[in-house]
Scaffold this motif. Structure first.
Motif, PDB file in Angstrom:
ATOM      1  N   ILE A  46      51.109  49.592  32.075  1.00  0.00           N
ATOM      2  CA  ILE A  46      51.006  50.449  33.264  1.00  0.00           C
ATOM      3  C   ILE A  46      49.632  50.224  33.895  1.00  0.00           C
ATOM      4  O   ILE A  46      48.609  50.413  33.232  1.00  0.00           O
ATOM      5  N   PRO A  47      49.579  49.797  35.194  1.00  0.00           N
ATOM      6  CA  PRO A  47      48.283  49.619  35.852  1.00  0.00           C
ATOM      7  C   PRO A  47      47.518  50.942  35.885  1.00  0.00           C
ATOM      8  O   PRO A  47      48.000  51.935  36.418  1.00  0.00           O
ATOM      9  N   ALA A  48      46.319  50.962  35.301  1.00  0.00           N
ATOM     10  CA  ALA A  48      45.584  52.212  35.167  1.00  0.00           C
ATOM     11  C   ALA A  48      44.286  52.243  35.985  1.00  0.00           C
ATOM     12  O   ALA A  48      44.031  53.206  36.689  1.00  0.00           O
ATOM     13  N   ILE A  49      43.471  51.184  35.901  1.00  0.00           N
ATOM     14  CA  ILE A  49      42.160  51.183  36.544  1.00  0.00           C
ATOM     15  C   ILE A  49      42.024  49.934  37.410  1.00  0.00           C
ATOM     16  O   ILE A  49      42.127  48.815  36.897  1.00  0.00           O
ATOM     17  N   PRO A  50      41.785  50.096  38.735  1.00  0.00           N
ATOM     18  CA  PRO A  50      41.570  48.908  39.576  1.00  0.00           C
ATOM     19  C   PRO A  50      40.232  48.249  39.237  1.00  0.00           C
ATOM     20  O   PRO A  50      39.220  48.925  39.092  1.00  0.00           O
ATOM     21  N   LEU A  51      40.242  46.921  39.106  1.00  0.00           N
ATOM     22  CA  LEU A  51      39.033  46.203  38.717  1.00  0.00           C
ATOM     23  C   LEU A  51      38.382  45.478  39.888  1.00  0.00           C
ATOM     24  O   LEU A  51      37.261  45.777  40.247  1.00  0.00           O
ATOM     25  N   ASP A  52      39.063  44.492  40.469  1.00  0.00           N
ATOM     26  CA  ASP A  52      38.468  43.742  41.568  1.00  0.00           C
ATOM     27  C   ASP A  52      39.545  43.202  42.491  1.00  0.00           C
ATOM     28  O   ASP A  52      40.717  43.204  42.159  1.00  0.00           O
ATOM     29  N   LEU A  53      39.114  42.755  43.660  1.00  0.00           N
ATOM     30  CA  LEU A  53      40.013  42.173  44.644  1.00  0.00           C
ATOM     31  C   LEU A  53      40.101  40.682  44.341  1.00  0.00           C
ATOM     32  O   LEU A  53      39.094  39.982  44.349  1.00  0.00           O
ATOM     33  N   VAL A  54      41.312  40.197  44.084  1.00  0.00           N
ATOM     34  CA  VAL A  54      41.497  38.795  43.725  1.00  0.00           C
ATOM     35  C   VAL A  54      41.601  37.933  44.972  1.00  0.00           C
ATOM     36  O   VAL A  54      41.011  36.862  45.041  1.00  0.00           O
ATOM     37  N   GLY A  55      42.364  38.401  45.983  1.00  0.00           N
ATOM     38  CA  GLY A  55      42.504  37.603  47.195  1.00  0.00           C
ATOM     39  C   GLY A  55      43.338  38.306  48.250  1.00  0.00           C
ATOM     40  O   GLY A  55      43.858  39.398  48.033  1.00  0.00           O
ATOM     41  N   GLU A  56      43.423  37.653  49.411  1.00  0.00           N
ATOM     42  CA  GLU A  56      44.199  38.172  50.534  1.00  0.00           C
ATOM     43  C   GLU A  56      45.008  37.020  51.112  1.00  0.00           C
ATOM     44  O   GLU A  56      44.588  35.872  51.052  1.00  0.00           O
ATOM     45  N   TYR A  57      46.151  37.326  51.719  1.00  0.00           N
ATOM     46  CA  TYR A  57      46.931  36.322  52.420  1.00  0.00           C
ATOM     47  C   TYR A  57      47.803  36.989  53.472  1.00  0.00           C
ATOM     48  O   TYR A  57      48.008  38.194  53.458  1.00  0.00           O
TER      49      TYR A  57
END
Length: 56
Positions: free
Chosen positions: A43-54
């Motif tokens: 279960i996704p619990a804590i946002p870590l970083d932005l990987v990318g955009e498209y």
């Protein structure tokens, strides 16, 4: 037993319309972002970083 890890989650950031110079028509777009989350028991619990955009 504790199961943990990371996972990328994709979500819509923005959407709209633009004029395509190639076909001279209005086209829609969706700007999406991929964010890495720390997961606990899958279960996704804590946002870590932005990987990318498209744009889709």
């Amino acid at each position: 037993m504790i199961i943990f890890g990371t996972r990328g989650v994709t979500y819509n950031h923005a959407e709209g319309r633009f004029h395509c110079p190639r076909c001279s028509a209005e086209q829609g777009y969706h700007q999406k972002r991929v964010r890495r989350f720390f997961t606990l028991y899958f279960i996704p619990a804590i946002p870590l970083d932005l990987v990318g955009e498209y744009v889709d």
